[in-house]
Design a protein around this motif. Sequence first.
Motif, mmCIF file in Angstrom:
data_model
loop_
_atom_site.group_PDB
_atom_site.id
_atom_site.type_symbol
_atom_site.label_atom_id
_atom_site.label_comp_id
_atom_site.label_asym_id
_atom_site.label_seq_id
_atom_site.Cartn_x
_atom_site.Cartn_y
_atom_site.Cartn_z
ATOM 1 N N PHE A 72 4.767 -3.897 -10.716
ATOM 2 C CA PHE A 72 4.329 -2.820 -9.410
ATOM 3 C C PHE A 72 3.849 -4.098 -8.312
ATOM 4 O O PHE A 72 3.230 -4.912 -8.923
ATOM 5 C CB PHE A 72 3.516 -2.243 -9.880
ATOM 6 N N SER A 73 3.837 -3.668 -7.272
ATOM 7 C CA SER A 73 3.415 -4.041 -6.115
ATOM 8 C C SER A 73 3.122 -3.129 -5.361
ATOM 9 O O SER A 73 4.136 -2.356 -4.998
ATOM 10 C CB SER A 73 3.682 -5.621 -5.978
ATOM 11 N N SER A 74 2.123 -3.636 -4.164
ATOM 12 C CA SER A 74 1.603 -2.725 -2.885
ATOM 13 C C SER A 74 2.700 -3.697 -1.701
ATOM 14 O O SER A 74 2.580 -4.133 -1.197
ATOM 15 C CB SER A 74 -0.050 -2.847 -2.846
ATOM 16 N N ILE A 75 2.858 -2.495 -0.740
ATOM 17 C CA ILE A 75 3.671 -3.192 0.601
ATOM 18 C C ILE A 75 3.051 -2.662 1.599
ATOM 19 O O ILE A 75 2.366 -1.728 1.624
ATOM 20 C CB ILE A 75 4.596 -2.810 0.818
ATOM 21 N N TYR A 76 1.973 -3.784 2.478
ATOM 22 C CA TYR A 76 1.173 -3.321 3.508
ATOM 23 C C TYR A 76 2.308 -3.396 4.892
ATOM 24 O O TYR A 76 2.091 -5.233 4.993
ATOM 25 C CB TYR A 76 0.125 -3.498 3.618
ATOM 26 N N PRO A 77 2.366 -2.954 6.003
ATOM 27 C CA PRO A 77 2.236 -3.374 7.396
ATOM 28 C C PRO A 77 1.378 -4.303 8.058
ATOM 29 O O PRO A 77 0.195 -3.843 7.866
ATOM 30 C CB PRO A 77 2.721 -1.937 8.729
ATOM 31 N N VAL A 78 2.536 -5.858 8.619
ATOM 32 C CA VAL A 78 1.289 -6.458 9.351
ATOM 33 C C VAL A 78 -0.030 -5.591 9.949
ATOM 34 O O VAL A 78 -1.333 -6.106 10.534
ATOM 35 C CB VAL A 78 1.740 -7.664 9.423
ATOM 36 N N ASP A 79 0.869 -5.016 11.051
ATOM 37 C CA ASP A 79 0.377 -4.707 12.397
ATOM 38 C C ASP A 79 0.425 -2.191 11.284
ATOM 39 O O ASP A 79 1.452 -2.091 11.057
ATOM 40 C CB ASP A 79 0.851 -4.164 13.405
ATOM 41 N N SER A 80 -1.114 -2.156 11.124
ATOM 42 C CA SER A 80 -1.343 -1.035 11.308
ATOM 43 C C SER A 80 -0.895 0.222 11.612
ATOM 44 O O SER A 80 -0.802 1.395 11.067
ATOM 45 C CB SER A 80 -2.586 -0.365 10.344
ATOM 46 N N ALA B 32 -9.235 -1.879 1.012
ATOM 47 C CA ALA B 32 -9.803 -2.021 2.680
ATOM 48 C C ALA B 32 -9.704 -3.140 3.188
ATOM 49 O O ALA B 32 -9.453 -3.746 4.265
ATOM 50 C CB ALA B 32 -11.422 -2.617 1.211
ATOM 51 N N ALA B 33 -8.698 -4.466 2.545
ATOM 52 C CA ALA B 33 -8.701 -5.773 3.595
ATOM 53 C C ALA B 33 -6.761 -5.363 3.741
ATOM 54 O O ALA B 33 -7.182 -5.204 5.388
ATOM 55 C CB ALA B 33 -7.966 -5.958 2.192
ATOM 56 N N LEU B 34 -6.267 -4.467 3.713
ATOM 57 C CA LEU B 34 -5.439 -4.276 4.109
ATOM 58 C C LEU B 34 -4.343 -2.990 4.800
ATOM 59 O O LEU B 34 -3.711 -2.567 5.202
ATOM 60 C CB LEU B 34 -3.572 -4.644 3.361
ATOM 61 N N GLY B 35 -5.427 -2.264 4.555
ATOM 62 C CA GLY B 35 -5.178 -0.395 4.992
ATOM 63 C C GLY B 35 -4.440 0.903 4.800
ATOM 64 O O GLY B 35 -4.686 0.211 3.127
ATOM 65 N N PHE B 36 -3.065 1.063 4.964
ATOM 66 C CA PHE B 36 -2.809 2.066 4.136
ATOM 67 C C PHE B 36 -1.201 1.517 4.237
ATOM 68 O O PHE B 36 -0.880 0.824 5.406
ATOM 69 C CB PHE B 36 -2.291 3.535 5.334
ATOM 70 N N GLY B 37 -0.641 2.075 2.632
ATOM 71 C CA GLY B 37 0.655 0.994 2.568
ATOM 72 C C GLY B 37 1.177 2.186 1.929
ATOM 73 O O GLY B 37 0.554 3.435 1.129
ATOM 74 N N PHE B 38 1.774 1.248 0.398
ATOM 75 C CA PHE B 38 2.577 1.878 -0.546
ATOM 76 C C PHE B 38 2.665 0.453 -2.118
ATOM 77 O O PHE B 38 3.150 -0.283 -1.904
ATOM 78 C CB PHE B 38 4.644 1.956 -0.049
ATOM 79 N N ARG B 39 2.595 1.909 -3.066
ATOM 80 C CA ARG B 39 2.337 1.167 -3.803
ATOM 81 C C ARG B 39 3.808 1.210 -4.464
ATOM 82 O O ARG B 39 4.671 2.166 -4.704
ATOM 83 C CB ARG B 39 1.509 2.109 -5.109
ATOM 84 N N CYS B 40 4.680 0.344 -5.173
ATOM 85 C CA CYS B 40 6.224 0.155 -5.652
ATOM 86 C C CYS B 40 6.561 0.039 -6.798
ATOM 87 O O CYS B 40 5.110 -1.156 -6.828
ATOM 88 C CB CYS B 40 7.117 -0.420 -4.416
ATOM 89 N N GLY B 41 7.206 0.139 -7.494
ATOM 90 C CA GLY B 41 7.473 -0.270 -8.266
ATOM 91 C C GLY B 41 8.960 -0.974 -8.800
ATOM 92 O O GLY B 41 10.100 -0.330 -7.990
ATOM 93 N N PHE B 42 9.298 -1.901 -9.148
ATOM 94 C CA PHE B 42 10.778 -3.065 -9.178
ATOM 95 C C PHE B 42 10.765 -3.351 -9.851
ATOM 96 O O PHE B 42 10.268 -3.168 -11.500
ATOM 97 C CB PHE B 42 10.449 -4.425 -7.996
ATOM 98 N N LEU B 43 12.265 -3.471 -10.500
ATOM 99 C CA LEU B 43 13.052 -3.917 -11.874
ATOM 100 C C LEU B 43 13.264 -5.080 -12.137
ATOM 101 O O LEU B 43 13.024 -5.904 -13.276
ATOM 102 C CB LEU B 43 14.297 -3.465 -11.390
ATOM 103 N N GLY B 44 11.914 -6.408 -11.084
ATOM 104 C CA GLY B 44 11.612 -7.147 -11.562
ATOM 105 C C GLY B 44 11.900 -8.569 -10.319
ATOM 106 O O GLY B 44 11.648 -7.976 -8.936
#
Length: 599
Positions: free
Chosen positions: A299-307, A335-347
């Motif tokens: 699992f990892s979160s993706i954030y846009p560099v530009d909000s 708090a550091a990166l704003g809004f994004g998505f928590r994603c699940g991956f297979l590896g």
Amino acid sequence: NNSQHIRNFCIIAHIDHGKSTLADRFIEKARLVSSRGPVQSQMLDNMDIERERGITIKSQAVKIPYTAADGTEYELNLVDTPGHVDFSYEVSRAISSCEGALLLIDASQGVEAQTLANMYMAIEHNLEIIPVINKIDLPSADIPSCLHQIDHDLGLDPDMAVMVSAKTGEGVDTLFESIVQFIPPPTGNDNSPLKALIFDSQYDSYRGVIIHVRIFEGMLKEGATAQLMHNNAAYEIDEAGVFQMGLVRTGELKAGDVGYFLAGIKNISDIRVGDTVTLASNPAKEPLAGFKDVKPVVFSSIYPVDSNDYEELQQAIDKLKLNDASLVYEKDSSAALGFGFRCGFLGLLHLEVVQERIEREFGLSIVFTSPSVKYIVTMKNGDVLNIDNPLDYPDPMRVDYVEEPFITASIITPATFVGAIIPLCMEKRGVQSGMNYLDEKRVELVYEMPLAEVLFEFYDRLKSVSRGYASFDYQVSGYKRTDLVRMDILVNGEPVDALSQLVFRGTAQARGRTVCEKLSTEIPRQMFKIPIQAAIGGSIIARETINAYRKDVTAKCYGGDISRKRKLLEKQKEGKKRMKMVGNVEIPQQAFLAVLKTD
Ligand code: GTP
């Protein structure tokens, strides 16, 4: 019934045993592309990333007309599949749309971990398996030993094995004959209610959603109303056809066919890979079995560099999900990166591929947070929490115990490398549970290991200590107790939540040190001194300092050449776009990624 002359098959193999190369020879023989023109290799690997890395990520289908030695005309539907463990889900989907599989074995390598794993998957789906020994042109090819392994390790009939060189084309004609002879034609009746399995889909900016289907029963025709069985959404079929190096419109698809249809689908989330399509006029009673739900492990979160790109990122992920059913996600914020998505991956490779696809196919600049597995946290008050995001980790004082996911890893290696592999597995907290001699030269090592340990550079190290010979496959086996801590990273005294990680206490300090070192080389100097610290609770476990920055980039231009000066400033601005402001420090996207790749 003409489905007697259809053969649906896939090629399965361990990574690099030559699937894509063999698929190229098939396509060439079938004269789908001119053999005189400049032939692009790995024709089914459409994505740039696949070509650059020389790996297959997505399964691809192609229809190949073939005239057998006895003059009968056949229609072969070939599905090329990926070899890397992260994409075995793609393999299982390809397998569900076929009656047979070519099990490719590299003549110089023999049977490897994913050769076995893929064969079991094919057996589970009742596919007819033809063993194929590839790369017989290599001086190091050892055909007798491959035949022995086919018999002994795989339990398949070595007399059925076909010897080929996907590189030179030798043996490919014999292989075509074996396919029509041994792989059964599809069964299914054109007159039954339609049952079409959605095995893939993709978003095309001109044509909308393209749905890839295997027809098991009935017929799908343009003009009819398709109904998606999971939610009964209905759409008129605008176009139907087959894959032949691109989409070729045929107007209809019959039982046994593999093809696509378009239906002006507006609501992307209506489409689910594994769903059954039927016709509204004469619906099927029961859907097909579909696919097992995939369970993401990283699992990892993706954030846009530009909000401001948040909306666009949302759309990009929705579209990507169409083409990659294994991707799961939900909203997240930091708090550091704003809004994004928590994603699940297979590896981890899957994570990297998703990152590259978002950047290339959608032109978005993004940052990923440190990947994590899912932990089970039992609280002193009896509550049980599933935690995959370090930000959600509760106060350690209230935690009773934590469990982490373990895998059963199977490593197949020439016996000479066992001595180098065992210490690596031990360093990764592995416990040996088996050691099987497959023959005089090859050994299978079985280890119970924490999944979190194989996420970080295990595969690369395994390859390097075994000079590329060891192969690896794993399955998640269950949860075991562990000693977990949350390590925070402070940049200029401020914790950067997106850099926090959940780590095993015994390796926390070493990890903290590498992360600080990495960050100190990745974060550019700024006008002030920047301390970088790793901390567990209140105590600092590692520290680095980035010294203040003195020189001006334009200083070396001596004021003279204005255009050059402007270019430099432009360049600096470009670089800034890929930076994220955290407090008063600019952290480049590269720094977030570098932290993932600590070794
Ligand atoms: P993934 O798609 O990543 O799973 O790999 P793959 O199984 O499709 O393998 P690919 O076709 O990319 O081939 C791997 C390497 O083996 C390439 O460098 C090919 O050129 C080489 N190769 C494939 N077939 C042959 C062959 O018959 N002889 C020789 N000498 N090399 C081959």
